[in-house]
Structures are given as structure tokens and as C-alpha cells.
Design an enzyme around this catalytic site. Sequence first.
Site, mmCIF file in Angstrom:
data_model
loop_
_atom_site.group_PDB
_atom_site.id
_atom_site.type_symbol
_atom_site.label_atom_id
_atom_site.label_comp_id
_atom_site.label_asym_id
_atom_site.label_seq_id
_atom_site.Cartn_x
_atom_site.Cartn_y
_atom_site.Cartn_z
ATOM 1 N N GLN C 101 23.053 -5.146 -34.261
ATOM 2 C CA GLN C 101 24.379 -4.764 -34.470
ATOM 3 C C GLN C 101 25.568 -3.834 -34.564
ATOM 4 O OE1 GLN C 101 24.435 -7.658 -36.328
ATOM 5 N NE2 GLN C 101 22.910 -8.428 -33.959
ATOM 6 N N LEU C 194 29.004 -13.952 -32.319
ATOM 7 C CA LEU C 194 29.748 -11.509 -32.547
ATOM 8 C C LEU C 194 30.472 -11.307 -31.791
ATOM 9 C CD1 LEU C 194 26.113 -10.382 -32.567
ATOM 10 C CD2 LEU C 194 26.913 -11.473 -34.378
ATOM 11 N N ASN C 226 33.941 -9.742 -35.342
ATOM 12 C CA ASN C 226 33.486 -9.739 -34.308
ATOM 13 C C ASN C 226 32.585 -8.546 -34.677
ATOM 14 O OD1 ASN C 226 32.816 -8.027 -31.735
ATOM 15 N ND2 ASN C 226 35.174 -7.692 -31.671
ATOM 16 N N CYS C 227 30.707 -8.023 -34.087
ATOM 17 C CA CYS C 227 30.453 -7.942 -35.355
ATOM 18 C C CYS C 227 30.347 -6.622 -34.286
ATOM 19 C CB CYS C 227 29.064 -8.431 -35.547
ATOM 20 S SG CYS C 227 29.363 -10.016 -36.725
ATOM 21 N N VAL C 228 29.886 -6.561 -32.894
ATOM 22 C CA VAL C 228 29.368 -5.311 -31.727
ATOM 23 C C VAL C 228 31.372 -4.174 -31.349
ATOM 24 C CG1 VAL C 228 28.096 -7.247 -31.325
ATOM 25 C CG2 VAL C 228 30.280 -7.046 -30.196
#
Lengths: 78, 357, 413
Positions: C101, C194, C226-228
Site C-alpha cells: 500500500q 484497508l 484506511n491504509c490506501v
Amino acid sequence: MVKELERAGLPTAHICSIITISKTVGANRIVPSVAIPHPLGDPGKTLTEERAIRRRLLEQALSALETEISDQTVFDGP
Amino acid sequence: MSSPKPKPKLRAVHYLNQFFAGQGGEEQGGLEPLWLEGAAGPGRLLESVAPGLEIVGTLVAGDNYMAEDLESAVSRALQVVTQHVDESAIDLFIAGPAFNAGRYGIACAALCQALGNRYGWPAVTAMYPENPAVDGYRREVVMVRTTSDVMGMREAVAGVAAILDKLVAGENLLPARDGIIPRGLRQNYFAAASGAERAIEMLLCKLRGEAFANEYPMPSFDRVPPAPPIADASRATVALITSGGIVPSGNPDRIESASASGWGQYSIEGLEALNATTHRSVHGGYDPTYANEDPNRVLPLDMARVLEQEGRIGRLFPRYFATVGNGTSVEQARRFGTEIAALLVNEGVQAVIFTST
Amino acid sequence: MTLTVQTFAVSRVSMGGASDFVQGHLRIDPEALGSRLRNLEPRIEDARLHLAHPGDATRLLCCKDVVQPRFKLDAKAPGGGHLGVLDGVAVVTCGPIVGFQEGIIDMSGPGADYTPFSRLHLVVLELQVKPGTRPHDHEAIVRAAGLEAAAYLGEVCAEAAPTETQEVLWNEVAVDERLPRIAYVCMVLTQGLLHDTYLLGENASGTIPRVLDPRIVLDNGVVSGNCVSACDKNTTYHHQNNPIIRLLLDGHGKRWNFVGLVMTNVPTRLAEKQRSAEIAVSLTRELGARAVVVSKEGFGNPDADLMMLLRGLELGGVKAVALSDEFAGADGGSQSLADSTSHANAIVSTGNANQRVRLPPMATTIGPLADAERLAGGYAGNLGSDGSMEVELQAIMGATNQLGFSNLSCREV
């Protein structure tokens, strides 16, 4: 992309989750699907049920491809 | 003691039609490209308001001559310029102003583009924003905004004069500040206030009914007339396409997880279904867990095969097509669509099922 | 309920020795922090700590979340009591979870201009989890570790004297009824691995839309999972410092009447999107708002949610301004949004995320450089042999944040 395929004379059924976007952008043959991460499936259901979902959506898509339309149309009937 | 050296003048070639160059009216519309030494007509006015400018020569051609066969007219005009000046001795090219004259506007814009491309000269023209040349050329050609008719000549020439230095220096030109017609490109900049501050100030203006500058007017998307249907899917070749990023494991075409720069086509010959080992999602815009567990949830090959065996689908095209719709611009997507459509038409495919996430 | 914020200005951060905080200098004992993380979560196999400072020739890759260290001086629920805030420092979690990511933070050079985090001292946690950890668990572990590290750093300062103390007042203030009634609708992503947001410790997807005391957000009530979409996700740091809430609270009772906050979700099914938009609109109307600021998170399908909200609000007589970033192509020549409505007539643009920027080589890179072409906003061949890279702003943490945290904007030329 869908529009360019239609522009080239290829009837194109757009199976998508968020049909409001598809309508705004200008797809012609729209088939509403399940959800963004799994448009043609549902991880909460059994494989048999999921395959039934896929069959139903594909059959809607095929009938969309076989239907004469004059404007954007959503195909969500049986 | 030596006095400071005066700044050397900018040396320009100027283009005018027969009328503005004093070579005749409509009856001279077919005039072939010719060369006049020095400035003529509006060029003289331009030199007078821009003392740092010297118009070395004026290229003249008739409106009808340029309009009839634009491509060869432009190349003839380029020959005339080449015969009379050394490219390295010229700093820029100026055309018009053309106001709302359609043929003249197109000739001005096409010459700006051609001379810019050929010699790398910065180029500028000037016209009315509704001139027919604007739509086709505004992306590439700098156009100063003018009134619709020649009554605005003085302002038009002053507008051109005002941006000459910036144009030659390659500086960023802004529609509001520099009076140019917007090129239709979105460009980032650092505003004086944060987005949150701007939002609240905009809201207060809107609430009071005052004018405010909407920073992004909504786009309008074009429409395509629906393609005629296929008579019977059971006799058709149908292709599968997805923008959901389902690719063979290993992502052989290295399709990007966002802002895809291309698409891939992958064989499904002899394949009854996709599975978690053969295929996966490279789409960066959704939770990929479910698509990776069973890629048929995005590209429904398993049931498409069943429908093919049952005779509901005549034949599945032996390759599927995939890209990633995440953050991919509309212009890119349009290109992918055009490229894949050409390939499919060529291969005799009659219809497409397209899945998106 | 009132919230008292005590700010501790951190001007220097170093590692080694015992953890303490003296005259703006935060010293971190890496052993103590590391063992605290391993005690928290046995599935953490390795926790490497790095420091990055403003102006350093350092590039962080694969960043997940950014968290401001804070601590509660009492046991009051979020939104009330005494909150300690460490200013000038943040914890960054990094490392791959599923594939790769995005999330770049450059501490100097042209990339640093686009991320607010280049102006902070960063304590970077590079985390490895035990092999076989499922992706959803992996994400939860990394998230918990970031919060734990932030809490640990906060506790180090707990005995110190604050630089500044401020009361955050809201609905206890008597407001002139003639002031304009303004609400805030905050959209957060709730779309699975994510792509999730946590409200008061719960996955927000099931608990919103709802009306919330805005101070709860400032008091660690919202955590990012939220990793994106590095450019336009709201990190935990962004929520903790939500600039729209801060400004609306600042002017409350003076220039306007801030009537409340509606948190709403961004689900994955159309029917849910429509339902959430309807609920959020009616909650806003129930607050008696005449005008509303709407902030977005993410792009693409969230554009559809935003358009539903704007349409509903305007038709319901509430004037709306929305913040959105743009995906207009690398040259800026494409349409910027996936959806539109004529009711969206007041948009603040937070920048075109497709614009490319060349990032020069850095002396120090933290994170997996070889994977950088696989990050969202990267592309094949974007890595120079000298360690430079060209990326879209999309890959830079917070570049086009839609809470309006930064000054980046976009205009037509």
C-alpha cells in the site's frame, strides 16, 4: 471504456455496483450488481448461492445485449 | 563609465490574413502565402505598444487559401517563413488577432501550433473565446481573449503585448491574471489559505447570496448513442472485460494498482473458472480479500462458461481484458476502450460484458 | 461537558537512554517502547524504530497511519476532561499488509511540500508480524501498535508543565440566534480491509450516520484503519486535528452558530449509499442547519455518495460547500470526478492527485524501496537508478487531504 465499445458498435453490458456513476458517465446498458469488493458474488453466502447470483447477473447482461434501446437503460428485471 | 546595455528586442514573425495585411478584401481570399519585410497593419500597432518588440517580417495568406486544404497550406506557409528568416534569430511567433473570424482563427491557431512544433518558437494568437478555432486548439496554443469584432483591436493588441515577456520566458500563464483563454487543463497550485478555511469562507458567501469562485465546476460527460443489439446471444461471440483489476497471478503486464497506464489481455482458453491461485486482484481501490478468494466474484468466468455450455452464449472470446479503474483518468479510460474496441471488432466479437467494482 | 487541551510543544526528539521529556526535548528509550509493543501484541515479530526529522534527507515508504501522541489526564470519555497533546511530533506506522500500500513521506525536497507530516518529528514504527497472520488481523495489529506507541509517548510527558492550556467550548456557549446556523458533514470510508474507520473503538461502518459532539473527534474519537489512497485518506492525525471542526469551533458564537457534526459512512452497496445519504441529510436538517460543509474521504465511488449528499442537502434547503480532490489525469486534461450533479455548485478543490512529481534520491530510505512501483500512484519504471522516483501526488501522505488540511488547490488554466 464502456462508451467507446458502444461507440464502435459493440453492444456492451456494464455490470457495476454503483450504477449512479455508470449513469452519470454515460453507459447505455447497465446491470446493477452486489457490492464494490464483490460485484458478482457475496462472501456471506454459499458457493451455490453465489453462482446463482452470477448466473442471474449474466442473464440480465445477455438480455441487455439483445435489447434495442434508445437511451440509457438499467436492466434489473428477472 | 558605460551606460547600461539596453535589453535586446524580442524578434518576432507575425501572421496576418490578406485583409489585415492590406492586401485586399474578400476577393483576395485565395492569396497564396507571401512575405512582407517588417510589420504591417496590427503589427505596427503592436510594436508601438510593445517597445521591446521588433517584428522582423509578416507572413500573409488569404483566408480561403488557408481554409481549403489546411495541411498543405500550413506547410507552404512554413516554407515561406523558412526562406526568409533564420530560425535561431527569431524569439517568437504571433498570429492575428482573429476576433470571431472562423477561417482566420483556425489559420492563426494552426500556424502557431505548426511553427511552435517545427522551431520551438513560443507562439501566441488572440481571438474571441467562441471562435471556432478555440475548441480544437486551446490545449496547445496560447490565445489572448478578445472581443468578437475589430472594435476591440487596441485592447487585443495590448493583451498580446502584456504577455510577451512571460511567453518567451516560458512562465506559467493564468487565464484570469493574463487574459488568456483557458486551455481546459487543471493545474495544481498552493493557495493562500487552507482548504478548510476556503470552504468556510465560500459557505458564508453562498449563505449571504454573494458571488463566490467555485473551484471545480461540475464536468459534463458526453453521451454515445446505444449500439444496436445482437439478435441472439446464443449465436454471438461475447468478450469479457473488467476494470476490477483481475489479472493472472504475477501481474505479467504490471498493471498499476491505481491510475492504470494500460490494459492486458489474458487467455481463458480451456479454463472453466478462475481461482485463487491462477488469478488475483491488483486493484488498489477496494478490499481485495473477496476477489482474491474467488476472482469469479469480479470476472464471472465460471458461470459464463456454464452459460456457454448450455448454449445461452454462442462462444466466449478466448481472451479476457483487464485494467484497473482506480484513479484512472477519463481520458486514459477512453483510450483503453478505443484500443480494445478496435481489436474486438477486428476479431469478429459481437458483444461485450464489462464488469466494474 | 468541557474539553481542556494542554499542549506540550516538542522541539527535539531523540532515541537512547531513559524516556523523558525535558524542556521540549523528548527522549525515547527504544527498548521500553519496543517491549511495550510486543507485550501488547504477541503476533508482532519485529518492531523497528526510526526517527525522521524535518529537513532530513529521509524518505518513508509504505506508511499506513500517522498518530499524534496524546494522553488523558483523567478518565473522562472522549470529548470531555483534560487532554494532553504533544505538538510537533507524530507516530508513523509502516510496512506492507496486503501486497503493497502506498504512502510516501519525504522529509525534505519537493515531496516534502506536499505532505504536512514533513514538518513534524516522526517516530516511525516498521512492523513485522508473525507469518500466517491474516490480512485483517495484520491491519488491526499495526493500527493498535500505532495507538499504543502514541499513548506511550504521551505518558512520558504527563508530569511536565504544558506550554499552553485551552478550553474547547461548544454548546455550553450562549449564541446569538441571528448568527447563521452551520453544520458539518464528515464522510469517512467504511469499505472493508484497508478501507475502514473506527469511531470510539468500533468499526464505524455499522454505527453511523449519527450526530456527534465535534470534540469527540478532536479527542481521539476517530481512528483511521484506511491504509490506501495516501493522498486523500484521513489519517488518525488528520481526524485529531480536523481543521474544519477547529475552525467552526473557533468562530462559534462569534461569526456563526456551529450547530453540530454529522459523521457518515461510505458503504459498498448502492442501496446502503442511498440510505446513508438520506439519513445524513435528515440529521443535518434536524440540527436546524441552513448551511453545511461536507468533507470527503477517498475518490471514485465516494464521489457518488458525495453527489447524493449534496443533492439531498440542497433540495432540502441546506446550502452546501464540499471539499474534494481531483483525478484529472497527469496533464490535467480529463474530467476530475467519477460522478456529478448540478446541485454541486460550490466545491473547494484540494488538488489534482494525478499530477506527477519527481522525488530526488534520499540518503535514507525507510521501507521497501523495490516495491515502490507497485504503490498506487507509482508505475513501472518510475524508479531511477539513483534512487529518485517519479510518482503521482496520489502516493504522498495527505497531499490532497479532503478535510482541507493543506493549501494545495487546483484551477483551470
